[in-house]
Design an enzyme around this catalytic site. Sequence first.
Site, PDB file in Angstrom:
ATOM      1  N   SER A   1      18.708   6.712  37.524  1.00  0.00           N
ATOM      2  CA  SER A   1      18.729   7.703  36.503  1.00  0.00           C
ATOM      3  C   SER A   1      18.444   9.218  36.929  1.00  0.00           C
ATOM      4  O   SER A   1      17.753   9.147  37.976  1.00  0.00           O
ATOM      5  CB  SER A   1      17.585   7.506  35.460  1.00  0.00           C
ATOM      6  OG  SER A   1      17.510   8.364  34.417  1.00  0.00           O
TER       7      SER A   1
ATOM      8  N   TYR B   1       8.471   5.638  34.369  1.00  0.00           N
ATOM      9  CA  TYR B   1      10.141   5.375  34.220  1.00  0.00           C
ATOM     10  C   TYR B   1      10.764   6.288  35.800  1.00  0.00           C
ATOM     11  O   TYR B   1      11.133   5.719  36.533  1.00  0.00           O
ATOM     12  CB  TYR B   1      10.648   5.922  32.968  1.00  0.00           C
ATOM     13  CG  TYR B   1      12.137   5.793  32.975  1.00  0.00           C
ATOM     14  CD1 TYR B   1      12.569   4.721  32.945  1.00  0.00           C
ATOM     15  CD2 TYR B   1      13.191   7.069  33.048  1.00  0.00           C
ATOM     16  CE1 TYR B   1      13.937   4.414  32.908  1.00  0.00           C
ATOM     17  CE2 TYR B   1      14.643   6.873  33.145  1.00  0.00           C
ATOM     18  CZ  TYR B   1      15.023   5.499  32.901  1.00  0.00           C
ATOM     19  OH  TYR B   1      16.305   5.247  32.713  1.00  0.00           O
TER      20      TYR B   1
HETATM   21  N1  LIG Z   1      21.546   4.991  28.790  1.00  0.00           N
HETATM   22  C1  LIG Z   1      21.310   6.151  29.317  1.00  0.00           C
HETATM   23  O1  LIG Z   1      21.394   7.509  29.142  1.00  0.00           O
HETATM   24  C2  LIG Z   1      20.848   6.192  30.679  1.00  0.00           C
HETATM   25  C3  LIG Z   1      20.584   7.396  31.558  1.00  0.00           C
HETATM   26  C4  LIG Z   1      20.265   7.073  33.068  1.00  0.00           C
HETATM   27  C5  LIG Z   1      19.949   5.785  33.379  1.00  0.00           C
HETATM   28  N2  LIG Z   1      20.130   4.676  32.504  1.00  0.00           N
HETATM   29  C6  LIG Z   1      19.994   3.363  33.095  1.00  0.00           C
HETATM   30  O2  LIG Z   1      20.869   2.342  32.703  1.00  0.00           O
HETATM   31  C7  LIG Z   1      20.570   1.094  32.808  1.00  0.00           C
HETATM   32  C8  LIG Z   1      21.133   0.434  31.563  1.00  0.00           C
HETATM   33  O3  LIG Z   1      20.484   0.915  30.333  1.00  0.00           O
HETATM   34  P1  LIG Z   1      21.271   1.091  28.984  1.00  0.00           P
HETATM   35  O4  LIG Z   1      20.898   2.500  28.622  1.00  0.00           O
HETATM   36  O5  LIG Z   1      22.581   0.356  28.985  1.00  0.00           O
HETATM   37  O6  LIG Z   1      20.152   0.318  28.239  1.00  0.00           O
HETATM   38  P2  LIG Z   1      20.112  -0.913  27.149  1.00  0.00           P
HETATM   39  O7  LIG Z   1      21.171  -1.142  26.222  1.00  0.00           O
HETATM   40  O8  LIG Z   1      18.812  -1.073  26.749  1.00  0.00           O
HETATM   41  O9  LIG Z   1      20.416  -2.131  28.352  1.00  0.00           O
HETATM   42  C9  LIG Z   1      19.532  -2.462  29.322  1.00  0.00           C
HETATM   43  C10 LIG Z   1      19.483  -3.906  29.728  1.00  0.00           C
HETATM   44  O10 LIG Z   1      18.442  -4.309  30.296  1.00  0.00           O
HETATM   45  C11 LIG Z   1      17.930  -5.675  29.872  1.00  0.00           C
HETATM   46  N3  LIG Z   1      16.539  -5.829  30.282  1.00  0.00           N
HETATM   47  C12 LIG Z   1      15.445  -4.982  29.706  1.00  0.00           C
HETATM   48  N4  LIG Z   1      14.329  -5.537  30.372  1.00  0.00           N
HETATM   49  C13 LIG Z   1      14.593  -6.687  30.976  1.00  0.00           C
HETATM   50  C14 LIG Z   1      13.938  -7.676  31.759  1.00  0.00           C
HETATM   51  N5  LIG Z   1      12.702  -7.681  31.614  1.00  0.00           N
HETATM   52  N6  LIG Z   1      14.925  -8.679  32.204  1.00  0.00           N
HETATM   53  C15 LIG Z   1      16.137  -8.679  32.181  1.00  0.00           C
HETATM   54  N7  LIG Z   1      16.946  -7.831  31.589  1.00  0.00           N
HETATM   55  C16 LIG Z   1      16.068  -6.935  31.020  1.00  0.00           C
HETATM   56  C17 LIG Z   1      18.106  -5.439  28.403  1.00  0.00           C
HETATM   57  O11 LIG Z   1      18.113  -6.720  27.881  1.00  0.00           O
HETATM   58  P3  LIG Z   1      17.768  -6.774  26.109  1.00  0.00           P
HETATM   59  O12 LIG Z   1      18.993  -6.467  25.396  1.00  0.00           O
HETATM   60  O13 LIG Z   1      17.352  -8.270  26.238  1.00  0.00           O
HETATM   61  O14 LIG Z   1      16.606  -5.886  26.069  1.00  0.00           O
HETATM   62  C18 LIG Z   1      19.478  -4.963  28.339  1.00  0.00           C
HETATM   63  O15 LIG Z   1      20.599  -5.802  28.620  1.00  0.00           O
HETATM   64  C19 LIG Z   1      19.089   1.215  32.802  1.00  0.00           C
HETATM   65  O16 LIG Z   1      18.783   0.620  34.214  1.00  0.00           O
HETATM   66  C20 LIG Z   1      18.694   2.472  32.691  1.00  0.00           C
HETATM   67  O17 LIG Z   1      17.464   2.944  33.050  1.00  0.00           O
HETATM   68  C21 LIG Z   1      20.718   4.760  31.428  1.00  0.00           C
END
Ligand SMILES: NC(=O)c1ccc[n+]([C@@H]2O[C@H](COP(=O)([O-])OP(=O)(O)OC[C@H]3O[C@@H](n4cnc5c(N)ncnc54)[C@H](OP(=O)(O)O)[C@@H]3O)[C@@H](O)[C@H]2O)c1
Length: 302
Positions: A153, A179
């Site tokens: 990120s 984070y």
């Molecule tokens: N969204 C953004 O703007 C953004 C920006 C920069 C980086 N990112 C990165 O993109 C990635 C995906 O994020 P997202 O935005 O798609 O968020 P999200 O919808 O919350 O997806 C995150 C996923 O990670 C899973 N997860 C969390 N904790 C876990 C654990 N302990 N063991 C196994 N799985 C786990 C969640 O499972 P559950 O559904 O069961 O909780 C969910 O499937 C992350 O690494 C995040 O840091 C996102």
Amino acid sequence: MITTPFGATSTAAEVLSGVDLTGRRAVVTGGSSGIGAATVRALAGAGAEVTMAVRDVAAGARVAATVAGRRPAVAPLELADPASVAAFVAAWSGPLDILVNNAGIMATPLTRTARGWELQFATNHLGHFALAVGLRAALAAASGGARIVSVSSVGHVNAGVDFADINLLRRPYDPWVAYGQSKTANILFAVEAARRWAADGITANALNPGRITGTNLSRHIGEISNAPASFEPGSTDVSWKDVEQGAATSVLLAGSPLVAGVTGRYFEDCAEAAPHRPGVRRGVAAYALDPEAASRLWELSA
Ligand SMILES: NC(=O)c1ccc[n+]([C@@H]2O[C@H](COP(=O)([O-])OP(=O)(O)OC[C@H]3O[C@@H](n4cnc5c(N)ncnc54)[C@H](OP(=O)(O)O)[C@@H]3O)[C@@H](O)[C@H]2O)c1
């Protein structure tokens, strides 16, 4: 600097248009929502045999049921629990062509695992580190070279890895520092995996997906006291992408021939990122690509 014909508004499907991943086996962590679900859809749509590694198997199965084409498998994985990671690794058999370390949590209130590790570092970095190390032989067995994709990120610019205080025991807990540290660790992991595993034909790269709408990542924002204004509903001070655009750089690194052989780099908007400049919410911090820090983090994580 590596560039591609794709950019900030490209979708995952566009990036993999015309790419045939038939016969490739992929694992995507956190495929049950957000960017991970879009990554699963795109890889499966290109013909890959995808396994969704998720902590909520029922949620994963609901997403899998919506995937057009080859139905992904769903397997349990709780990244914050070393026994769960070990069980996933033990259950895996055969080669693995693509590992997308996508799952993550952001800005959680202070939480420590049963082993005392700060939860964001444990989940975002240590769990994925153990997973990749456990799957190394499977990755090395992939014909044609395996790829590891580490979803980081731009938040990494908020903090490097503090080797003297990884678990934030000696300073006040700040959810954004924790984070940022974990997301810097995601990049350093790719840098060191690229170096250590090159002889196995394994490449590893990291990326910033951008700021994505329609994911659950902000679920803890209401529980902390220092959320930036950009997280307020309707905020217009960042450039938002949808999840299909958010998964574009992940699938570029996971499956596109445009980046074959590329390793140890950090991407955003489907291109290698420039150095981070203060005040700009993009680019890569020099400390996140530092080979000495990458090596040190590997030893500590092991
Ligand atoms: N969204 C953004 O703007 C953004 C920006 C920069 C980086 N990112 C990165 O993109 C990635 C995906 O994020 P997202 O935005 O798609 O968020 P999200 O919808 O919350 O997806 C995150 C996923 O990670 C899973 N997860 C969390 N904790 C876990 C654990 N302990 N063991 C196994 N799985 C786990 C969640 O499972 P559950 O559904 O069961 O909780 C969910 O499937 C992350 O690494 C995040 O840091 C996102």
